[in-house]
Design an enzyme around this catalytic site. Structure first.
Site, PDB file in Angstrom:
ATOM      1  N   ASP A   1     -26.753  43.115 -17.791  1.00  0.00           N
ATOM      2  CA  ASP A   1     -26.542  44.020 -16.650  1.00  0.00           C
ATOM      3  C   ASP A   1     -27.157  43.468 -15.368  1.00  0.00           C
ATOM      4  OD1 ASP A   1     -25.592  46.281 -15.395  1.00  0.00           O
ATOM      5  OD2 ASP A   1     -27.255  47.564 -16.025  1.00  0.00           O
TER       6      ASP A   1
ATOM      7  N   ASN B   1     -25.141  42.164 -12.550  1.00  0.00           N
ATOM      8  CA  ASN B   1     -24.334  41.176 -11.813  1.00  0.00           C
ATOM      9  C   ASN B   1     -24.014  41.657 -10.397  1.00  0.00           C
ATOM     10  OD1 ASN B   1     -24.284  39.846 -14.216  1.00  0.00           O
ATOM     11  ND2 ASN B   1     -22.117  40.188 -14.652  1.00  0.00           N
TER      12      ASN B   1
ATOM     13  N   HIS C   1     -20.455  38.378 -11.294  1.00  0.00           N
ATOM     14  CA  HIS C   1     -19.872  38.223 -12.641  1.00  0.00           C
ATOM     15  C   HIS C   1     -19.655  36.750 -12.961  1.00  0.00           C
ATOM     16  CE1 HIS C   1     -19.587  42.450 -12.816  1.00  0.00           C
ATOM     17  NE2 HIS C   1     -18.538  42.583 -12.034  1.00  0.00           N
TER      18      HIS C   1
ATOM     19  N   SER D   1     -17.584  47.502 -21.270  1.00  0.00           N
ATOM     20  CA  SER D   1     -17.664  48.768 -22.006  1.00  0.00           C
ATOM     21  C   SER D   1     -16.385  49.581 -21.820  1.00  0.00           C
ATOM     22  CB  SER D   1     -18.860  49.586 -21.519  1.00  0.00           C
ATOM     23  OG  SER D   1     -18.559  50.245 -20.300  1.00  0.00           O
TER      24      SER D   1
ATOM     25  N   GLU E   1     -16.276  52.323 -20.681  1.00  0.00           N
ATOM     26  CA  GLU E   1     -16.419  53.046 -19.407  1.00  0.00           C
ATOM     27  C   GLU E   1     -16.203  52.139 -18.189  1.00  0.00           C
ATOM     28  OE1 GLU E   1     -17.444  55.152 -22.511  1.00  0.00           O
ATOM     29  OE2 GLU E   1     -18.894  53.611 -22.031  1.00  0.00           O
ATOM     30  N   ASN E   2     -16.209  50.834 -18.417  1.00  0.00           N
ATOM     31  CA  ASN E   2     -16.076  49.918 -17.276  1.00  0.00           C
ATOM     32  C   ASN E   2     -14.665  49.922 -16.652  1.00  0.00           C
ATOM     33  OD1 ASN E   2     -18.442  47.508 -18.653  1.00  0.00           O
ATOM     34  ND2 ASN E   2     -18.781  49.056 -17.081  1.00  0.00           N
ATOM     35  N   TRP E   3     -13.706  50.568 -17.337  1.00  0.00           N
ATOM     36  CA  TRP E   3     -12.359  50.708 -16.750  1.00  0.00           C
ATOM     37  C   TRP E   3     -12.390  51.565 -15.493  1.00  0.00           C
ATOM     38  CZ3 TRP E   3      -8.933  47.412 -18.642  1.00  0.00           C
ATOM     39  CH2 TRP E   3      -9.034  47.004 -19.978  1.00  0.00           C
TER      40      TRP E   3
ATOM     41  N   LEU F   1     -28.989  52.898 -23.059  1.00  0.00           N
ATOM     42  CA  LEU F   1     -28.092  52.175 -23.954  1.00  0.00           C
ATOM     43  C   LEU F   1     -26.666  52.069 -23.425  1.00  0.00           C
ATOM     44  CD1 LEU F   1     -29.138  53.289 -27.553  1.00  0.00           C
ATOM     45  CD2 LEU F   1     -29.202  50.982 -26.606  1.00  0.00           C
TER      46      LEU F   1
HETATM   47  C1  IPE Z   1     -23.306  48.372 -19.525  1.00  0.00           C
HETATM   48  O1  IPE Z   1     -23.588  48.212 -18.187  1.00  0.00           O
HETATM   49  C2  IPE Z   1     -22.061  47.609 -19.897  1.00  0.00           C
HETATM   50  C3  IPE Z   1     -22.183  46.152 -19.863  1.00  0.00           C
HETATM   51  C4  IPE Z   1     -23.253  45.467 -19.592  1.00  0.00           C
HETATM   52  C5  IPE Z   1     -20.990  45.443 -20.221  1.00  0.00           C
HETATM   53  P1  IPE Z   1     -23.094  49.243 -17.078  1.00  0.00           P
HETATM   54  O2  IPE Z   1     -23.515  48.697 -15.777  1.00  0.00           O
HETATM   55  O3  IPE Z   1     -21.656  49.538 -17.251  1.00  0.00           O
HETATM   56  O4  IPE Z   1     -23.916  50.566 -17.447  1.00  0.00           O
HETATM   57  P2  IPE Z   1     -24.349  51.796 -16.551  1.00  0.00           P
HETATM   58  O5  IPE Z   1     -23.120  52.305 -15.862  1.00  0.00           O
HETATM   59  O6  IPE Z   1     -25.355  51.287 -15.564  1.00  0.00           O
HETATM   60  O7  IPE Z   1     -24.965  52.762 -17.495  1.00  0.00           O
HETATM   61  C1  IPE Z   2     -22.955  43.872 -15.740  1.00  0.00           C
HETATM   62  O1  IPE Z   2     -23.242  43.899 -14.396  1.00  0.00           O
HETATM   63  C2  IPE Z   2     -21.563  43.395 -16.043  1.00  0.00           C
HETATM   64  C3  IPE Z   2     -20.669  44.438 -16.522  1.00  0.00           C
HETATM   65  C4  IPE Z   2     -20.972  45.692 -16.705  1.00  0.00           C
HETATM   66  C5  IPE Z   2     -19.318  44.057 -16.828  1.00  0.00           C
HETATM   67  P1  IPE Z   2     -22.804  45.101 -13.464  1.00  0.00           P
HETATM   68  O2  IPE Z   2     -21.462  44.824 -12.910  1.00  0.00           O
HETATM   69  O3  IPE Z   2     -22.932  46.409 -14.162  1.00  0.00           O
HETATM   70  O4  IPE Z   2     -23.882  44.988 -12.301  1.00  0.00           O
HETATM   71  P2  IPE Z   2     -24.654  46.180 -11.603  1.00  0.00           P
HETATM   72  O5  IPE Z   2     -25.282  46.988 -12.683  1.00  0.00           O
HETATM   73  O6  IPE Z   2     -23.647  46.952 -10.833  1.00  0.00           O
HETATM   74  O7  IPE Z   2     -25.666  45.503 -10.743  1.00  0.00           O
HETATM   75 MG    MG Z   3     -24.455  47.697 -14.400  1.00  0.00          MG
END
Ligand code: IPE
Ligand code: IPE
Ligand code: MG
Length: 255
Positions: free
Chosen positions: A33, A35, A50, A78, A80-82, A210
């Site tokens: 996490d 990026n 990324h 995840s 939820e990342n969609w 988590l």
């Molecule tokens: C968790 O990180 C998913 C990945 C690292 C792939 P997120 O950045 O999506 O989680 P939240 O939204 O901060 O909980």
């Molecule tokens: C983790 O970094 C990568 C993924 C969840 C795919 P983030 O993109 O969540 O970076 P932050 O948390 O917004 O800094």
């Molecule tokens: Mg994140």
């Protein structure tokens, strides 16, 4: 450059003696996490973070193989990342292919087997095929298992397991009575079937949650949180986590 902080020198010495780490976790899971924040701090678009994170991923893989971890599970995307903007999702979906294009030869050389957990069926075809090809190519490797969680969500995984279990029960595919259903049988329906539970879970970026990762499997995992943002992740951070793990007393509810 001869200037080095004493702290780093001390760490370097410990690195050299790293054969002395007694307690290497068999399965390490990482929530990669931070990026976006890494990029924002530099005035770059989030996707630059990324891209940089891809290199950090390989540093983590190298560290895990160096310390003889058996399984490394990396949370890459995840369920939820969609929710993120389409342009960012598209970029993230291209990364597995790019990562494997660059690093598959090195993974093969390191005898690493690649696998995934999560719902691959709903990924773009180019992502699915790159992953499928890497799994196929590396399937006979018997070194570290590198397990990518892609389109993975633990709640979805559990619901999916329940559905499949009910179907198998109705179709007489599973020879047990409902009252005899136990944790071992249930866990066979999870994506992680056949894997040991993570011994150590690392999350970067300072968040201490988590985020729907391995809820069932982390019941007794040790957690290590670091403020380091994922693109800044190094072997040294991995080593710090291993050092911290040495101090943990795992009791599993016993005394
Ligand atoms: C968790 O990180 C998913 C990945 C690292 C792939 P997120 O950045 O999506 O989680 P939240 O939204 O901060 O909980
Ligand atoms: C983790 O970094 C990568 C993924 C969840 C795919 P983030 O993109 O969540 O970076 P932050 O948390 O917004 O800094
Ligand atoms: Mg994140």
């Amino acid at each position: 450059m001869s200037f080095r902080l004493p702290f780093l020198r001390k760490r370097e010495k410990e690195f050299q003696e790293s054969g002395k780490l007694k307690n290497i976790p068999s399965h390490v899971a990482i929530i990669m996490d931070g990026n976006g924040r890494w990029a924002k701090r530099r005035g770059f678009p989030r996707v630059a973070g990324h891209k940089e994170g891809m290199e950090a991923t390989q540093r983590a893989v190298r560290a895990a193989t160096k310390y003889h971890v058996d399984t490394l599970t990396l949370f890459a995307f995840s369920t939820e990342n969609w929710k993120r903007p389409t342009s960012e999702v598209d970029f993230l979906m291209r990364l597995p292919k790019e990562y494997l294009h660059i690093y598959l030869p090195e993974l093969m050389e390191k005898n690493v087997r690649i696998d995934t957990i999560g719902d691959l069926a709903h990924l773009p075809k180019h992502t699915r095929e790159a992953v499928k090809n890497a799994k196929e190519q590396s399937k006979d490797n018997d070194g570290m298992l590198l397990n990518f969680a892609i389109n993975y969500g633990s709640r979805l995984e559990i619901v999916r397991a329940v559905k499949q279990l009910i179907k198998d029960y109705k179709d007489n595919q599973i020879a047990i009575k409902i009252d005899d259903l136990d944790e071992e049988t249930f866990s066979k329906y999870l994506y992680t079937n056949g894997l040991s539970d993570p011994d150590l879970l690392i999350r970067t970026s300072g968040e201490q949650r988590l985020s729907n990762f391995l809820l069932w499997q982390c019941a007794y995992s040790e957690f290590y949180f670091t403020d380091v943002l994922w693109p800044d992740f190094t072997e040294e951070v991995f080593y710090e986590a291993l050092l911290d793990y040495q101090k943990r007393k795992r009791r599993y509810g016993g005394i």
